[in-house]
Design a protein around this motif. Structure first.
Motif, PDB file in Angstrom:
ATOM      1  N   ILE A 164      -2.304  -3.545  -8.140  1.00  0.00           N
ATOM      2  CA  ILE A 164      -2.199  -3.596  -6.684  1.00  0.00           C
ATOM      3  C   ILE A 164      -2.609  -2.246  -6.107  1.00  0.00           C
ATOM      4  O   ILE A 164      -2.088  -1.200  -6.510  1.00  0.00           O
ATOM      5  CB  ILE A 164      -0.767  -3.942  -6.242  1.00  0.00           C
ATOM      6  N   HIS A 165      -3.528  -2.262  -5.166  1.00  0.00           N
ATOM      7  CA  HIS A 165      -3.994  -1.038  -4.517  1.00  0.00           C
ATOM      8  C   HIS A 165      -3.668  -1.129  -3.026  1.00  0.00           C
ATOM      9  O   HIS A 165      -4.253  -1.950  -2.304  1.00  0.00           O
ATOM     10  CB  HIS A 165      -5.508  -0.861  -4.699  1.00  0.00           C
ATOM     11  N   TRP A 166      -2.739  -0.312  -2.577  1.00  0.00           N
ATOM     12  CA  TRP A 166      -2.398  -0.267  -1.157  1.00  0.00           C
ATOM     13  C   TRP A 166      -3.262   0.790  -0.473  1.00  0.00           C
ATOM     14  O   TRP A 166      -3.275   1.948  -0.882  1.00  0.00           O
ATOM     15  CB  TRP A 166      -0.915   0.064  -0.964  1.00  0.00           C
ATOM     16  N   HIS A 167      -3.968   0.402   0.567  1.00  0.00           N
ATOM     17  CA  HIS A 167      -4.853   1.311   1.284  1.00  0.00           C
ATOM     18  C   HIS A 167      -4.312   1.521   2.701  1.00  0.00           C
ATOM     19  O   HIS A 167      -4.346   0.601   3.530  1.00  0.00           O
ATOM     20  CB  HIS A 167      -6.277   0.750   1.353  1.00  0.00           C
ATOM     21  N   LEU A 168      -3.822   2.714   2.964  1.00  0.00           N
ATOM     22  CA  LEU A 168      -3.269   3.040   4.276  1.00  0.00           C
ATOM     23  C   LEU A 168      -4.385   3.545   5.194  1.00  0.00           C
ATOM     24  O   LEU A 168      -5.094   4.487   4.860  1.00  0.00           O
ATOM     25  CB  LEU A 168      -2.177   4.106   4.144  1.00  0.00           C
ATOM     26  N   HIS A 180      -6.688  -5.403  -3.476  1.00  0.00           N
ATOM     27  CA  HIS A 180      -6.739  -4.324  -2.480  1.00  0.00           C
ATOM     28  C   HIS A 180      -6.092  -4.819  -1.187  1.00  0.00           C
ATOM     29  O   HIS A 180      -6.514  -5.841  -0.621  1.00  0.00           O
ATOM     30  CB  HIS A 180      -8.185  -3.909  -2.210  1.00  0.00           C
ATOM     31  N   ILE A 181      -5.087  -4.094  -0.726  1.00  0.00           N
ATOM     32  CA  ILE A 181      -4.357  -4.500   0.471  1.00  0.00           C
ATOM     33  C   ILE A 181      -4.464  -3.383   1.504  1.00  0.00           C
ATOM     34  O   ILE A 181      -4.004  -2.262   1.267  1.00  0.00           O
ATOM     35  CB  ILE A 181      -2.876  -4.788   0.154  1.00  0.00           C
ATOM     36  N   TYR A 209      -3.669  -1.798   5.160  1.00  0.00           N
ATOM     37  CA  TYR A 209      -2.672  -1.858   6.237  1.00  0.00           C
ATOM     38  C   TYR A 209      -2.692  -0.550   7.013  1.00  0.00           C
ATOM     39  O   TYR A 209      -3.221   0.463   6.538  1.00  0.00           O
ATOM     40  CB  TYR A 209      -1.272  -2.114   5.661  1.00  0.00           C
ATOM     41  N   ASP A 243       3.714  -0.434   8.157  1.00  0.00           N
ATOM     42  CA  ASP A 243       4.460  -0.125   6.941  1.00  0.00           C
ATOM     43  C   ASP A 243       5.709  -0.998   6.822  1.00  0.00           C
ATOM     44  O   ASP A 243       6.137  -1.342   5.720  1.00  0.00           O
ATOM     45  CB  ASP A 243       4.853   1.356   6.920  1.00  0.00           C
ATOM     46  N   ARG A 260       4.686  -4.137   5.167  1.00  0.00           N
ATOM     47  CA  ARG A 260       4.474  -3.896   3.730  1.00  0.00           C
ATOM     48  C   ARG A 260       5.810  -3.911   2.985  1.00  0.00           C
ATOM     49  O   ARG A 260       5.942  -4.558   1.941  1.00  0.00           O
ATOM     50  CB  ARG A 260       3.758  -2.557   3.519  1.00  0.00           C
TER      51      ARG A 260
END
Length: 835
Positions: A253-257, A412-413, A415, A420, A423
């Motif tokens: 899981i890749h969280w992209h802020l 890839h997520i 947000y 947040d 999330r």
């Protein structure tokens, strides 16, 4: 009491069984062992749900179920699936089982086909294209359409499929955060009505419809009940088999802020600049944030694809996002699937992507997040944004994270900083999801597939009687029917009770609970054992005051397609009349119409603007007044009358109270603009005071409300401008916060589901009893009636089945007696002066 005991024992139910026995060796040889077990279990039940992990072979299980149903009945079978899943049944698993599965669109297709195994999409059923009466069996593949209570699809399915003898659901593990989904499955399968299941297992939020909280003391029973009609299998080892070949691929899981705070100046509601952006908490703020950050999120998605080219599945939520993707990509390599496309085109595009004919697909989770298998050529997914819908989120992930995937899956997520909170909500729900799987695996491991869980479901039947007495009160922990049998004739001077509102709520995990009934008829059957004793134990000529409220019925439950009202108060009157009481009137207690709308969604302002005929009215509470005939009916006086003195109750007071219209004192009325300038609390106080003491002016009432709205002071979560009543039998000023639930909240103890406001109790005691009288309550709850009776120099009696209510109720009564037994300083001074 043997008949009553038989009635209580008749309440013990489990999921109904309507299937037949099939031996594992009679199933198709291509089925794996765990698939055979699932099929045998489902066919034995006849109306069952199989919640199997992604890639465990739900398609093959459904096909074998249909094959066995056809072999037994000779009637055709129907499988209903989402768009883009057809090839799984027709080209892969159907051929493997030697079955010819034909896709049908219309009734004509169903008539002309020569195979008994039919396949169609949900849209065809919803729009009524196919006659279902021909089918012996129907299987719903990925049946998340049933998740939305009240939707067109849900209503259509519940109405049209009742004629199909065997119904099955096969889908991935449902979301444990959406209990209504499980209840809708149970209703579709004919296991239990949604309303009955809500009543049995859940604490409902009266301010928001279908916001369900599983009662802690019913959690184990709920999941045991679910296990009698739904089979949860996440891996073959859950049924005792090897997991070899069924290991899910690795998932990263890749969280992209995306930081949006630097892009524009942030202005708050007060017009002031802010350093930080507010969190997008709630649906409206989340939608606004998603729209404003769309370009930045797409830029991030484009950079991910550019850095690592290949096959991608892009999930988005907005139509504007889809248009942005189309505008910024090569349409030869990137295809979009959206709602207004024709179904045939949508299905072709989904199948082509699954077969690797183009590298990038962009669509919404609600379109392709169910049933589609994209793992053969795609191992990367991008969520262009996030929302609160966990089930769509998790289902979309597992379109590529499936058995048969040979590569590491990258999710890839994207947000924003304001999202947040969303999330963190998704991560919390993910943990709950994992706990559900573990819980159901433990139940299967403990009870297997033999149905022994139904034995463990048996709840308590009856209680060990407890009686606590004070100088002027008695509280009993028992079934009120059994307790009333013990009481002597003509025992009570006044009865006040809030009876259970039929099957609306359960108050205890006990078969003796009046709320634990299958229907309104069953509820009043149980009341039939109690009401004769309520009459017998009441003194001749005295009053029994019964608190009730009519029930709101959603259109999908009644089959009317619109909300209606079950006149519970009418049936209550008939029940009491049938057993000898004389019905002599009612007191009306208006409720907050805004809060009621928030709880049921049936009085919506926006819907009223579309069609005013949908606008109903709020449902008031009522006090039904029943009287036991006096011994001497020549003058109708009670054997022991309730007397008043002129000093305590003057002729003038009686005349004013008895009149239905109060004149204005002549003071000038405040104008709407004057009222609107005050803060809400003070404006409400002014309005209610004016309404109670002046001639009512409807146009002016509306003008005041509109002025408050223009001033930004009209709330949407409760009614601030409710009309006041001048009539003595319409109590519009009841303080609902003033109940013993307030004390329970302060003590952090269990609150009563339907607390009886103390204002109501006080008025009834004052109106219909003498000092020193015994006031009884057949459904004591927190003992509000005996508590208030003690405060008013009466004696109190109450009976309660739920010990968690009974125990604090006793304490409240004891506290009153202790306080009254301790003389105050003023009592001491008065005694000295008298001496």
């Amino acid at each position: 009491m043997s008949n009553y005991q038989k009635f209580i024992e008749s309440k013990v139910v489990a999921a109904p069984r309507s299937g037949f026995v099939v031996k594992p060796e009679d199933l198709h040889e291509s089925l794996f062992p765990h698939q055979r077990d699932c099929t045998v279990w489902a066919l034995y039940g006849g109306q069952r749900a199989i919640f199997a992990g992604f890639g465990l072979g739900k398609t093959r299980i459904q096909l074998e179920i249909c094959r066995q149903e056809y072999l037994r009945s000779g009637k055709p079978c129907l499988i209903i699936c989402p768009l883009g899943v057809r090839q799984e049944f027709v080209e892969f698993d159907g051929l493997a089982l030697g079955m010819t599965v034909e896709y049908i669109k219309t009734e004509a297709d169903a008539v002309l086909t020569t195979t008994p195994y039919h396949l169609t999409n949900y849209e065809r059923i919803r729009d009524g294209n196919i006659d279902l009466s021909r089918y012996q069996c129907v299987c719903l593949d990925e049946a998340s359409c049933l998740r939305s209570l009240g939707s067109k699809t849900y209503i259509e399915f519940n109405e049209r499929f009742q004629s199909v003898p065997s119904r099955y659901v096969a889908t991935a593990t449902p979301s444990p955060n959406e209990f209504i989904e499980l209840l809708n499955y149970a209703s579709f399968l004919g296991i239990m009505d949604v309303g009955q299941a809500k009543t049995r297992f859940f604490q409902r939020n009266s301010e928001k419809a279908d916001n369900l909280t599983l009662l802690p003391h019913k959690e184990e029973e709920f999941w045991l009940w679910v296990s009698t009609w739904a089979l949860f299998v996440n891996k073959p080892s859950d049924l005792g088999y090897s997991d070899e070949g069924y290991d899910l691929p690795e998932m990263q899981i890749h969280w992209h802020l995306v930081d949006t705070s630097k892009e524009v100046e942030i202005v708050g509601r007060d017009g002031q600049l802010q350093i930080y952006k507010d969190s997008a908490i709630g649906l409206a703020p989340a939608a606004k944030e998603k729209s404003s950050s769309m370009q930045l999120r797409w830029n991030k998605a484009a950079s991910i694809i550019e850095n690592d080219p290949g096959h991608y599945l892009i999930w988005h939520h907005l139509e504007d996002e889809r248009k942005l993707i189309e505008k910024n990509t090569d349409r030869a390599n990137v295809k979009t699937v959206y709602g207004t496309q024709k179904d045939d085109l949508k299905e072709k595009l989904l199948i082509d992507f699954a077969n690797g004919k183009y590298p990038i697909l962009a669509t919404k989770p609600e379109i392709a997040g169910q049933g589609c298998n994209f793992q053969r050529h795609c191992h990367q997914a991008i969520f262009l944004g996030i929302n609160y819908k966990f089930n769509e989120f998790i289902q979309s992930i597992f379109r590529i994270v499936r058995f048969g995937q040979t590569k590491v899956c990258h999710i890839h997520i994207i947000y924003t900083d304001a999202e947040d909170h969303i999330r963190r909500t998704l991560l919390r729900k993910w943990k709950q999801h994992d706990r559900l799987l573990a819980n159901m695996r433990e139940i299967i491991g403990r009870y297997g597939l033999s149905g022994d869980a139904t034995i463990a479901m048996r709840r308590a039947m009856g209680v060990d009687r407890i009686e606590v007495k004070g100088d002027r009160f008695t509280c009993v922990h028992n079934d009120t029917v059994l307790e009333h049998e013990r009481l002597p004739d003509n025992y009570f001077d006044l009865g006040i009770t809030s009876i259970p509102f039929s099957i609306q709520y359960e108050y205890s995990a006990n078969y003796n609970d009046f709320g634990h009934n299958a229907s309104n008829e069953a509820f009043f059957h149980q009341m039939g054992f109690l009401v004769p004793n309520m009459l017998r134990t009441l003194k001749p000529g005295r009053i029994y005051a019964v608190h009730v409220k009519d029930r709101v019925l959603p259109g999908n439950f009644s089959g009317l397609g619109m909300y209606s009202i079950y006149p519970f108060s009418h049936d209550t009157v008939r029940c009491f009349q049938q057993h000898g009481f004389v019905y002599c009137g009612e007191i009306t207690i208006p409720t907050d119409v805004v809060k009621e709308n928030n709880g049921t969604y049936r009085l919506g302002y926006s819907e009223m603007l579309i069609d005013g005929t949908k606008m109903s009215v709020g449902v008031p509470e009522k006090i039904l007044l029943f009287r036991k005939l006096p011994s001497d009916q020549s003058n109708a006086y009670a054997d022991e009358p309730v007397t008043k003195t002129p000093e305590a109750y003057s002729l003038a007071k009686w005349q004013i109270d008895a009149h239905s219209f109060w004149r204005s004192s002549g003071d000038r009325l405040l104008t709407p603009s004057e009222i609107a300038t005050h803060d809400l609390q003070y404006a409400m106080k002014l309005l209610r005071a004016e309404s109670a003491h002046t001639v009512y002016d409807f146009d002016r009432h509306v003008a005041i409300a509109e002025a408050l709205g223009k001033a930004g002071n009209l709330p949407t979560d409760f009614m601030a401008v409710d009309p006041q009543s001048w009539h003595p039998d319409v109590w519009a000023d009841v303080v609902r916060m003033r109940s013993l639930n307030t004390n329970q909240g302060q003590r952090r103890e269990q609150k009563h589901l339907c607390p009886l406001p103390l204002d109501i109790v006080r008025r009834l005691i004052d109106r219909y009893s003498n000092p020193g009288d015994l006031v009884g309550d057949a459904f004591g709850g927190l003992m509000s009636v005996p508590y208030q009776a003690l405060l008013m120099d009466r004696r109190g009696w109450g009976c309660e089945l739920n010990y968690d209510y009974f125990k604090p109720g006793v304490k409240y009564c004891q506290q009153v007696e202790r306080k009254q037994a301790i003389p105050t300083l003023f009592d001491t001074i008065n005694n000295q002066e008298a001496a």
